[in-house]
Design an enzyme around this catalytic site. Structure first.
Site, mmCIF file in Angstrom:
data_model
loop_
_atom_site.group_PDB
_atom_site.id
_atom_site.type_symbol
_atom_site.label_atom_id
_atom_site.label_comp_id
_atom_site.label_asym_id
_atom_site.label_seq_id
_atom_site.Cartn_x
_atom_site.Cartn_y
_atom_site.Cartn_z
ATOM 1 N N ASP A 125 18.105 96.817 -97.141
ATOM 2 C CA ASP A 125 19.425 96.545 -97.693
ATOM 3 C C ASP A 125 19.957 97.737 -98.500
ATOM 4 O OD1 ASP A 125 21.522 94.476 -98.372
ATOM 5 O OD2 ASP A 125 20.791 94.876 -100.396
ATOM 6 N N GLU A 153 20.636 99.697 -93.763
ATOM 7 C CA GLU A 153 22.033 99.272 -93.816
ATOM 8 C C GLU A 153 22.863 100.378 -94.463
ATOM 9 O OE1 GLU A 153 24.938 95.909 -95.862
ATOM 10 O OE2 GLU A 153 23.274 96.827 -96.950
#
Length: 611
Positions: A329, A358
Site C-alpha cells: 500500500d 501501489e
C-alpha cells in the site's frame, strides 16, 4: 561484537536502580530454522523490561547483541538461528535484575512442507480483489467485539458489514467457477479504530482482527485456496499504522514515527518527488514523513529497529501463511531506501514471489520509475517487480466516461518501451478506492464489456474488483464503491453467488466475464503472447497476441455505430489462407483477399488464427 552476558554481575550499577519488570509482548512470536533470513531481532515489551540484563540458553541459537530503547519498557535482542537444528525448539532467554528474574521462550520451528506456497503471480493469472468486510459474512457471531472503538454501525455507509475469513472460504468454489486464479484481499490485521472496516489502520501488526477471524483462520484460508489452485495476495502496509496502535502510548524511540499526534507534517500526495531529478530534499521528506491522515501515524523506516521490525513482520506473515504475493500500500509515501532493501530481502528469501506496489498516478513515466531495473538511471534500484498500472486504468476510465476513445488505451500501451517489465504491470479498470467502471459508463453494459474484453486480452496481470462480474454499479462514494456482495449477508435481497439467485443482467455479465477468463486461460497467447496492435481509427481497435505457433486476433468496436472490418488491412498478420475461429461464438470464417466483416456497435470479437 558479542556481549559477555552469560555471567550476571549483581554489583553492577544498573542493578542498584533496577525495578521489577513484566514481559507482555514478544514479537515476532516465533521464527523458523532453514531460512536465509537467519538473524532475527526480537522485540520485548513490558513494564520496565528494558532494565533487565539477559542470559541465553546454550543451544539452538546465539544471542549476538541486545539493545535498550529510549523507553524503559522495550528491549531488542538479536538472535542468530542455528540452521543445523533438526526439530522444533523453544529457545530460552533469561532476563534478570537484582530484584527479579524470569525465563522467556522463543519458538524456533521447522518450516512447513507445502506443495503450493510462495508461488508469485504473473500475466497468466487473473486477480480478484476482495474487500474482506464487504464480500461475505461467514460467521455473524464475530461481527462485534466488546472493546471495539468503531463508532459506525452496520446501517452506516462506512460501517462494518460483517464480511470475514470464513465467508471468503465459503465462496472459494464460486471463485473457481468464475475462473480467477489469484485473490488479493484487503488488510485483515487488527484495526481497533473508528471507520476501520477497510483494514488500512492496523493497531497490531501480528494479529488478525477478531471481526475477520484469527491468524489460524487466515492460514486455513490460504491452505484451502491452494487446494483449489487459487493463489493468495496479502495487502501489506509499511507506511503507517492506526492512531490506536499500542505503540502510540509508549514509543520505543521518539523517532519511531515521524512527528507526533497533533504535531506532524501534513499529508503530501506528490508521488513524483523521489524520481524527480529536480526535487529538493525537503520535498522528498515531506512526501515520506507526512501523515496519510491525522489518524494514521507515519512510520519512520529510517529507524534501524523499526526497519528490521517491518521487514521481519512481512517475512513472518509470508512464511506463516504460505501466501504467494504482496500488494504494498501507498508505495511512494514510504522511504524508498527502506523499500528497496525490504523487497530485496523478501525476493531473496522467496525467489518466485511477486510484489506489486501501489503507485497511484496516471503518468506512465512516473510508474516506470518505481519498477525495478528502471531504464533511467535513477537514484536506486527499487527491486520492485510490479506496479499498479494506473495509466492504463485512467485510459479505460476515460473511454468509459466518454472523455476519450480507444486511442487513449492504444497510446498508453504504445509507451510500454519505458517499462523494464510491462508484462508484470497489474492492470485494472477500477478498484476499492475509485468509482466502478460500470458507474463511469453510466450503466452501459456493452461499453463496459468492451473495456473488460481489452483488460482480459491485453498485456499485464489483469485484476477485477469483487462484484465486477455481476455488474455492481455503486457511485463515487467509498461506502458504495465497496457495496456488500449480494448474497453474502443476512440483509442481502438476493443471492448473486448462485446462477439461480442472480438477475438476468447479473448472469449476462457473469457469463461474459467467465468466458473471457476461460479463453485467457485456455489460449496462452491471450495472456503471454507478444502484443501487436493497430491504431484505432474511428474507434475500431484491432490487435494480435502471438505466442509460439498460436496467434489470436482481437477486434473491438468502441463506437456506437456498426463498423466493417477489412481483413486486408492486417496482411502482415493474416495470410489469404488463414482461417479465423470466433472463440466467443464457436464458429469459423475463411479469410480471403476480399473478406470483410461487420461488427456491431460497442462489441468485441476474439479470433484464433489457423493458417
Amino acid at each position: 561484537m558479542i556481549k559477555n552476558i552469560f555471567i550476571i554481575t549483581f554489583c553492577s550499577l544498573s542493578f542498584l536502580f533496577a525495578q521489577k519488570f513484566d514481559v507482555q509482548r514478544i514479537e515476532p512470536p516465533n521464527w523458523w530454522f532453514g531460512m536465509k533470513t537467519d538473524t532475527v531481532q526480537i522485540l520485548l515489551y513490558g513494564k520496565n523490561v528494558g532494565s533487565a540484563d539477559i542470559y541465553p540458553s546454550h543451544r539452538g541459537a546465539t544471542v549476538i547483541d541486545y539493545h535498550k530503547a529510549e523507553s524503559p519498557d522495550y528491549l531488542f535482542i538479536d538472535l542468530l538461528i542455528d540452521n543445523s537444528i533438526t526439530d522444533n525448539l523453544n529457545f530460552e532467554i533469561g532476563l534478570a535484575t537484582n530484584e527479579y528474574d524470569t525465563v522467556i521462550t522463543f519458538p524456533i520451528l521447522q518450516r512447513e512442507k507445502r506443495e503450493k506456497a510462495f508461488q508469485g503471480f504473473n500475466q497468466s493469472d487473473v486477480v480478484y480483489l476482495i474487500m474482506a468486510d464487504r464480500f461475505c459474512d461467514g460467521n455473524p457471531d464475530n461481527n462485534n467485539i466488546g472493546d471495539s472503538l468503531d463508532e459506525f454501525t452496520e446501517k452506516d455507509l462506512d460501517g462494518r458489514k460483517g464480511g470475514d475469513i470464513e465467508g471468503i472460504i465459503s465462496k472459494l468454489d464460486y471463485l473457481t467457477e468464475l475462473g480467477v486464479s489469484a485473490i488479493w484481499i484487503t488488510p485483515m490485521l487488527e484495526n481497533n479504530m473508528w471507520m476501520s472496516y477497510h483494514g488500512y489502520a492496523a493497531t497490531d501488526l501480528f494479529k488478525v482482527d477478531p471481526r475477520f477471524g484469527s491468524n489460524e483462520l487466515y492460514k486455513k484460508l490460504v491452505d484451502e485456496a491452494h487446494k483449489k489452485d487459487l493463489k493468495i495476495i496479502m495487502d501489506h502496509v509499511s507506511n503507517h499504522i492506526g492512531i490506536n496502535h499500542w505503540w502510540i502510548k509508549d514509543l520505543p524511540f521518539k523517532n519511531w514515527i515521524n512527528g507526533e499526534p497533533g504535531n506532524h507534517l501534513p499529508a503530501n500526495h506528490n508521488k513524483m518527488t523521489f524520481p524527480d531529478p529536480y526535487s529538493p530534499g525537503e520535498s522528498v521528506v515531506l512526501t515520506w514523513n507526512g501523515w496519510f491522515t491525522d489518524y494514521m501515524p507515519d512510520l519512520n523506516q529510517s529507524n534501524p529497529f523499526l526497519k528490521k521490525y517491518l521487514i521481519q513482520n512481512t517475512i513472518w506473515w509470508i512464511e506463516y501463511l504460505g501466501i504467494d504475493g504482496i500488494r504494498e500500500d501507498t508505495y511512494p509515501y514510504v522511504n524508498q531506501y527502506y523499500l528497496s532493501d525490504w523487497a530485496k530481502i523478501i525476493l531473496n528469501e522467496y525467489p518466485n514471489f511477486n510484489i506489486v506496489g501501489e503507485i497511484w498516478t496516471g503518468e506512465a513515466t512516473f510508474l516506470a520509475a518505481y519498477q525495478r531495473n528502471n531504464k533511467f538511471g535513477l537514484k536506486l534500484n527499487s527491486n520492485l517487480p510490479s506496479v499498479t498500472d494506473f495509466a492504463l486504468a485512467d485510459a479505460f476510465r476515460d473511454f468509459l466516461s466518454g472523455k476519450k476513445g480507444l486511442d487513449g488505451i492504444f497510446n498508453i500501451l504504445a509507451m510500454d518501451y519505458i517499462y523494464s517489465e510491462p508484462e508484470n504491470l497489474l492492470t485494472f479498470i477500477d478498484n476499492h478506492d475509485i468509482a466502478r467502471g460500470l458507474y463511469l459508463a453510466n450503466g452501459n453494459i456493452n461499453k463496459f464489456k468492451v473495456a473488460l474484453t481489452i483488460l482480459l486480452t491485453t498485456r499485464g496481470i489483469p485484476k477485477i474488483l469483487y462484484g465486477t462480474e455481476i455488474g455492481i454499479v455503486g457511485d463515487d462514494r467509498h461506502g458504495t464503491i465497496r457495496t456488500p456482495f449480494p448474497g453474502g449477508f443476512k440483509f442481502s435481497d438476493h443471492n448473486a453467488f448462485s446462477k439461480c439467485g442472480r438477475t438476468d443482467i447479473e448472469n449476462d455479465i457473469f457469463n461474459y466475464t467467465q468466458k473471457l477468463i476461460s479463453l485467457r486461460k485456455n489460449f496462452k497467447s491471450l495472456s503471454e503472447g507478444n502484443l501487436i496492435h493497430y491504431y484505432p481509427f474511428n474507434n475500431l481497435y484491432v490487435y494480435f497476441r502471438n505466442l509460439n505457433e498460436e496467434t489470436t486476433m482481437i477486434v473491438v468496436n468502441g463506437s456506437d455505430k456498426k463498423q466493417t472490418i477489412d481483413f486486408t488491412s492486417y496482411s502482415e498478420m493474416l495470410s489469404t489462407k488463414s482461417k479465423l475461429i470466433d472463440l466467443m461464438n464457436d464458429y469459423e470464417i475463411i479469410f480471403s483477399n476480399n473478406s470483410k466483416m461487420e461488427i456491431e456497435p460497442l462489441s468485441s470479437k476474439i479470433f484464433l488464427i489457423e493458417k
